[in-house]
Design a protein around this motif. Structure first.
Motif, PDB file in Angstrom:
ATOM      1  N   ARG A 178       0.818  -1.200   0.000  1.00  0.00           N
ATOM      2  CA  ARG A 178       0.000   0.000   0.000  1.00  0.00           C
ATOM      3  C   ARG A 178       0.862   1.264   0.000  1.00  0.00           C
ATOM      4  O   ARG A 178       0.455   2.310  -0.492  1.00  0.00           O
ATOM      5  N   LEU A 179       2.046   1.138   0.576  1.00  0.00           N
ATOM      6  CA  LEU A 179       2.962   2.286   0.582  1.00  0.00           C
ATOM      7  C   LEU A 179       3.554   2.516  -0.806  1.00  0.00           C
ATOM      8  O   LEU A 179       4.205   3.530  -1.055  1.00  0.00           O
ATOM      9  N   GLY A 180       3.340   1.545  -1.686  1.00  0.00           N
ATOM     10  CA  GLY A 180       3.820   1.723  -3.050  1.00  0.00           C
ATOM     11  C   GLY A 180       5.052   0.898  -3.404  1.00  0.00           C
ATOM     12  O   GLY A 180       5.613   1.050  -4.484  1.00  0.00           O
ATOM     13  N   HIS A 181       5.468   0.038  -2.506  1.00  0.00           N
ATOM     14  CA  HIS A 181       6.645  -0.795  -2.805  1.00  0.00           C
ATOM     15  C   HIS A 181       6.278  -1.889  -3.789  1.00  0.00           C
ATOM     16  O   HIS A 181       5.144  -2.387  -3.804  1.00  0.00           O
ATOM     17  N   ARG A 182       7.234  -2.211  -4.659  1.00  0.00           N
ATOM     18  CA  ARG A 182       6.997  -3.263  -5.638  1.00  0.00           C
ATOM     19  C   ARG A 182       8.028  -4.381  -5.492  1.00  0.00           C
ATOM     20  O   ARG A 182       7.755  -5.540  -5.736  1.00  0.00           O
ATOM     21  N   ARG A 183       9.229  -3.990  -5.096  1.00  0.00           N
ATOM     22  CA  ARG A 183      10.264  -5.006  -4.867  1.00  0.00           C
ATOM     23  C   ARG A 183      10.381  -5.225  -3.365  1.00  0.00           C
ATOM     24  O   ARG A 183      11.088  -4.507  -2.668  1.00  0.00           O
ATOM     25  N   ILE A 184       9.625  -6.208  -2.919  1.00  0.00           N
ATOM     26  CA  ILE A 184       9.566  -6.493  -1.480  1.00  0.00           C
ATOM     27  C   ILE A 184      10.146  -7.881  -1.221  1.00  0.00           C
ATOM     28  O   ILE A 184       9.662  -8.862  -1.788  1.00  0.00           O
ATOM     29  N   ALA A 185      11.171  -7.911  -0.418  1.00  0.00           N
ATOM     30  CA  ALA A 185      11.809  -9.206  -0.141  1.00  0.00           C
ATOM     31  C   ALA A 185      11.358  -9.758   1.201  1.00  0.00           C
ATOM     32  O   ALA A 185      10.946  -9.006   2.094  1.00  0.00           O
ATOM     33  N   TYR A 186      11.469 -11.071   1.336  1.00  0.00           N
ATOM     34  CA  TYR A 186      11.192 -11.724   2.612  1.00  0.00           C
ATOM     35  C   TYR A 186      12.501 -12.272   3.138  1.00  0.00           C
ATOM     36  O   TYR A 186      13.260 -12.904   2.409  1.00  0.00           O
ATOM     37  N   THR A 245      13.301  -2.476  -2.334  1.00  0.00           N
ATOM     38  CA  THR A 245      13.020  -1.231  -1.596  1.00  0.00           C
ATOM     39  C   THR A 245      12.385  -1.492  -0.246  1.00  0.00           C
ATOM     40  O   THR A 245      12.254  -0.598   0.570  1.00  0.00           O
ATOM     41  N   ALA A 246      11.981  -2.746  -0.015  1.00  0.00           N
ATOM     42  CA  ALA A 246      11.372  -3.057   1.273  1.00  0.00           C
ATOM     43  C   ALA A 246      11.650  -4.505   1.648  1.00  0.00           C
ATOM     44  O   ALA A 246      11.757  -5.369   0.773  1.00  0.00           O
ATOM     45  N   VAL A 247      11.789  -4.716   2.929  1.00  0.00           N
ATOM     46  CA  VAL A 247      12.054  -6.065   3.418  1.00  0.00           C
ATOM     47  C   VAL A 247      11.116  -6.391   4.568  1.00  0.00           C
ATOM     48  O   VAL A 247      10.904  -5.569   5.453  1.00  0.00           O
ATOM     49  N   PHE A 248      10.539  -7.569   4.493  1.00  0.00           N
ATOM     50  CA  PHE A 248       9.757  -8.077   5.609  1.00  0.00           C
ATOM     51  C   PHE A 248      10.564  -9.202   6.231  1.00  0.00           C
ATOM     52  O   PHE A 248      10.839 -10.214   5.600  1.00  0.00           O
ATOM     53  N   SER A 249      10.983  -8.994   7.470  1.00  0.00           N
ATOM     54  CA  SER A 249      11.816  -9.992   8.137  1.00  0.00           C
ATOM     55  C   SER A 249      10.946 -10.932   8.965  1.00  0.00           C
ATOM     56  O   SER A 249       9.979 -10.500   9.580  1.00  0.00           O
ATOM     57  N   SER A 250      11.311 -12.200   8.989  1.00  0.00           N
ATOM     58  CA  SER A 250      10.487 -13.182   9.690  1.00  0.00           C
ATOM     59  C   SER A 250      10.473 -12.941  11.194  1.00  0.00           C
ATOM     60  O   SER A 250       9.623 -13.464  11.897  1.00  0.00           O
ATOM     61  N   ASN A 251      11.411 -12.168  11.702  1.00  0.00           N
ATOM     62  CA  ASN A 251      11.350 -11.802  13.125  1.00  0.00           C
ATOM     63  C   ASN A 251      12.110 -10.518  13.396  1.00  0.00           C
ATOM     64  O   ASN A 251      12.935 -10.075  12.596  1.00  0.00           O
ATOM     65  N   ASP A 252      11.819  -9.930  14.542  1.00  0.00           N
ATOM     66  CA  ASP A 252      12.406  -8.642  14.895  1.00  0.00           C
ATOM     67  C   ASP A 252      13.924  -8.677  14.994  1.00  0.00           C
ATOM     68  O   ASP A 252      14.612  -7.727  14.629  1.00  0.00           O
ATOM     69  N   TYR A 253      14.416  -9.777  15.518  1.00  0.00           N
ATOM     70  CA  TYR A 253      15.860  -9.867  15.709  1.00  0.00           C
ATOM     71  C   TYR A 253      16.560  -9.722  14.371  1.00  0.00           C
ATOM     72  O   TYR A 253      17.531  -8.975  14.238  1.00  0.00           O
ATOM     73  N   GLY A 254      16.041 -10.426  13.385  1.00  0.00           N
ATOM     74  CA  GLY A 254      16.595 -10.316  12.040  1.00  0.00           C
ATOM     75  C   GLY A 254      16.419  -8.908  11.480  1.00  0.00           C
ATOM     76  O   GLY A 254      17.330  -8.359  10.865  1.00  0.00           O
ATOM     77  N   ALA A 255      15.258  -8.337  11.744  1.00  0.00           N
ATOM     78  CA  ALA A 255      14.984  -6.996  11.241  1.00  0.00           C
ATOM     79  C   ALA A 255      15.960  -5.987  11.839  1.00  0.00           C
ATOM     80  O   ALA A 255      16.461  -5.095  11.151  1.00  0.00           O
ATOM     81  N   ILE A 256      16.248  -6.169  13.111  1.00  0.00           N
ATOM     82  CA  ILE A 256      17.150  -5.232  13.782  1.00  0.00           C
ATOM     83  C   ILE A 256      18.573  -5.391  13.254  1.00  0.00           C
ATOM     84  O   ILE A 256      19.304  -4.423  13.067  1.00  0.00           O
ATOM     85  N   GLU A 257      18.959  -6.624  12.975  1.00  0.00           N
ATOM     86  CA  GLU A 257      20.276  -6.823  12.380  1.00  0.00           C
ATOM     87  C   GLU A 257      20.321  -6.207  10.989  1.00  0.00           C
ATOM     88  O   GLU A 257      21.358  -5.704  10.555  1.00  0.00           O
ATOM     89  N   LEU A 258      19.204  -6.253  10.344  1.00  0.00           N
ATOM     90  CA  LEU A 258      19.110  -5.662   9.012  1.00  0.00           C
ATOM     91  C   LEU A 258      19.292  -4.146   9.095  1.00  0.00           C
ATOM     92  O   LEU A 258      20.047  -3.550   8.326  1.00  0.00           O
ATOM     93  N   LEU A 259      18.615  -3.538  10.052  1.00  0.00           N
ATOM     94  CA  LEU A 259      18.769  -2.102  10.272  1.00  0.00           C
ATOM     95  C   LEU A 259      20.235  -1.788  10.511  1.00  0.00           C
ATOM     96  O   LEU A 259      20.778  -0.805  10.005  1.00  0.00           O
ATOM     97  N   GLU A 260      20.838  -2.650  11.304  1.00  0.00           N
ATOM     98  CA  GLU A 260      22.238  -2.481  11.661  1.00  0.00           C
ATOM     99  C   GLU A 260      23.122  -2.461  10.412  1.00  0.00           C
ATOM    100  O   GLU A 260      23.962  -1.569  10.232  1.00  0.00           O
ATOM    101  N   CYS A 261      22.920  -3.443   9.556  1.00  0.00           N
ATOM    102  CA  CYS A 261      23.691  -3.511   8.316  1.00  0.00           C
ATOM    103  C   CYS A 261      23.426  -2.284   7.462  1.00  0.00           C
ATOM    104  O   CYS A 261      24.350  -1.682   6.891  1.00  0.00           O
TER     105      CYS A 261
END
Lengths: 341, 341
Positions: A178-186, A245-261
DNA sequence: CTGTCATTTTGGATCGTTCCAGCCGCGCCT
DNA sequence: AGGCGCGGCTGGAACGATCCAAAATGACAG
């Protein structure tokens, strides 16, 4: 003062000191009716004076059942599991159980030996906080000996209590679409490769499908138990090169590491990259992390899991495996925004 | 498939099936010498086939000792304790112990009943990760029954393993002084009000003294177990009104909450306020937190603590209480800078 | 064929509880 | 006085292992 081992007082010591039989003492400590108030207080006094504590091992041996709950957790260093462990400990204690934790760190070896150990302790039930790596062996160790409940992860044998992973993933992915992302990774985390992960992928796929977008799945590559920072940076850099342009991480821990990177690589979140997590750990709510995520009702999950296990243990609940699914909620924070043109 | 309780096989079942006596089976599972290879394999086959697992309760009852280590932890939600719990579980398992955790959440009630429960389980030893609230009662419950080791917190009875809190506090405070700060406050967290806290205060005071600066001590005010965000903001706002330019928090968790409040109040770290923590939890190293802190060697603390407890349990270590202090290290990150003129 | 000795195997006591059947003593009814 | 019922208390048999002293077995020398 030498640390004398100081043998624990036994029920016979109390009986002798109070001038009654061990049976009477037993009746007093178990609070059964049919003991005269007189005797009761006398025995109680001796108990207090001697600091007598009944031996749970002997009791459980004769009763043929324990109040020990085994808890198998993949990574206590992951805040979500730490928080869940805390809730479970509390719920278990509330119902008169003691929790025994086995941290497997994603190692198959540790998991199986932990389970065997739990069975040797005659754990009344086993709670899986992360999916057993070797499900067949795990099953053969536990099944038929103790009821199992899978929390936050699916198991084909035993009851399951989990958040609505599928719906949560839909919420998250839809939000990004809805935000307009088209390339969304999991992003999948191998250590906690539960089938929560599976359901989340399903939800993700469905939404991508519906929106006519091509799904992309990534897996962290890491040694069990260790996080290899530099390697991760490379992985993430490579992924970003695919112009996601967007990533959905299976859990917060991974998401936070992603932010870190992302931070280290100079990628701006949410301008250059939107990130959504799953769990809503305490940390995710910090202003500096500010992670958009799907909230799992941790306390409720723990409560229901222990409730079901308790019911199984007491034979109150019988028959087919339960499958409880709890509602989740998308928590909008600052890690997501529309993609830059 | 009905969930039949399926009685566990006993040593007698194995003996009967293998055509030997229970003693022989016992000899096989304990791996004692003097069993013919022939019998050994035969018995082993039956064991595997029946899925027999010795009953630890019965064994420990007759052996008069257990391999259960009790671990009392103040708040598993605090990442430092979660990380320590993980290390301790691993170290304990490595030495053949099983860890039983009691999360007290700062509640006196939970702590004492947890300890009593551990004694009922005849825990071989008790590890305190946070200082008992009611030290006298805690002592009377445990002392003389099981050896105790205090990790990261001081206890007047039992052995102590901790980081050099005093020196660490000196490092932290000196760092702030050297940056040119003059109004440096110390923040204490009541939940983990260990005497680690005490030693850290001591170090802080010494340095402030030496520099001719006036010390300021603040205590978080919160209900046990809950964090009341708004109240905290008020507290912090009030503290900042005293024109403090730097804060040394007794632990990272507190420091991170402080950062959080600062962010919400629009106070810039490190420009308007420098913050130093203590522990170096994983989170502190994240780019977005980037907290200057004093690193405690978590794995070593856990290793030595379990080692000492093991030695006490086996009677190898005897006599006076040990007091081990491990070196700490100041980790410079981005939460500290010279004060703005 | 018997005695000796080393190697294996075994029975029974033990750990500290629970739980059940039975015992004891007392008051009450007939 | 004798029988009955009942509240209160007790002794013994479990529970499933360990461990030790003693028994069984087998090999071998005399």
């Amino acid at each position: 003062m030498t640390a004398s081992p100081a043998r624990h007082a036994t029920i016979l010591d109390v009986a002798a000191a109070a001038g009654v039989s061990k049976s009477t003492v037993s009746n007093v400590i178990r609070g059964v009716v049919g003991v005269s108030p007189d005797t009761r207080t006398r025995v109680q006094e001796v108990i207090d004076q001697l600091g007598y504590r009944p031996n749970v091992l002997a009791r459980q041996l004769v009763q043929q059942r324990t109040t020990t709950l085994g808890v198998v957790v993949g990574d206590m260093g992951n805040p979500f599991y730490a928080e869940m462990a805390k809730h479970i400990e509390r719920e278990a204690a509330g119902r008169g159980y003691r929790a025994m934790f086995c941290n497997t760190q994603g190692e198959n070896e540790a998991e199986l030996s932990g389970l065997e150990s739990l069975m040797e302790y005659r754990a009344a039930g086993v709670l899986f906080l992360s999916q057993p790596a070797d499900r067949e062996r795990a099953r053969s160790i536990v099944s038929g000996r103790a009821p199992a409940v899978f929390v936050t992860c699916a198991g084909d044998w035993g009851d399951t209590v989990s958040a609505d992973d599928d719906a949560g993933a839909e919420l998250a992915t839809e939000h990004l679409v809805r935000l307009g992302h088209r390339r969304i990774a999991y992003f999948a985390d191998p250590i906690v490769e539960d089938s929560a992960d599976h359901d989340r992928q399903t939800g993700y796929h469905r939404v991508m499908d519906r929106a006519g977008l091509a799904p992309t799945i990534f897996h962290w590559q890491r040694q069990p138990g260790e996080l290899l920072r530099q390697k991760r940076d490379e992985q993430v850099a490579e992924i970003l090169r695919t112009r996601v342009t967007a990533v959905f991480s299976s859990n917060d821990y991974g998401a936070i590491e992603l932010l870190e990177c992302a931070d280290r690589l100079g990628v701006k979140v949410p301008d250059d990259l939107s990130v959504v997590g799953f769990d809503d750990v305490v940390m995710a709510g910090l202003a500096r992390i500010n992670l958009t995520t799907v909230r799992q009702p941790q306390a409720e999950l723990a409560g229901i899991a222990v409730e079901i296990l308790d019911a199984r243990v007491n034979g109150v609940l019988d028959g087919a495996h339960q499958r409880r699914t709890l509602d989740v909620e998308l928590v909008l924070r600052g890690s997501t925004a529309s993609p830059q043109p």
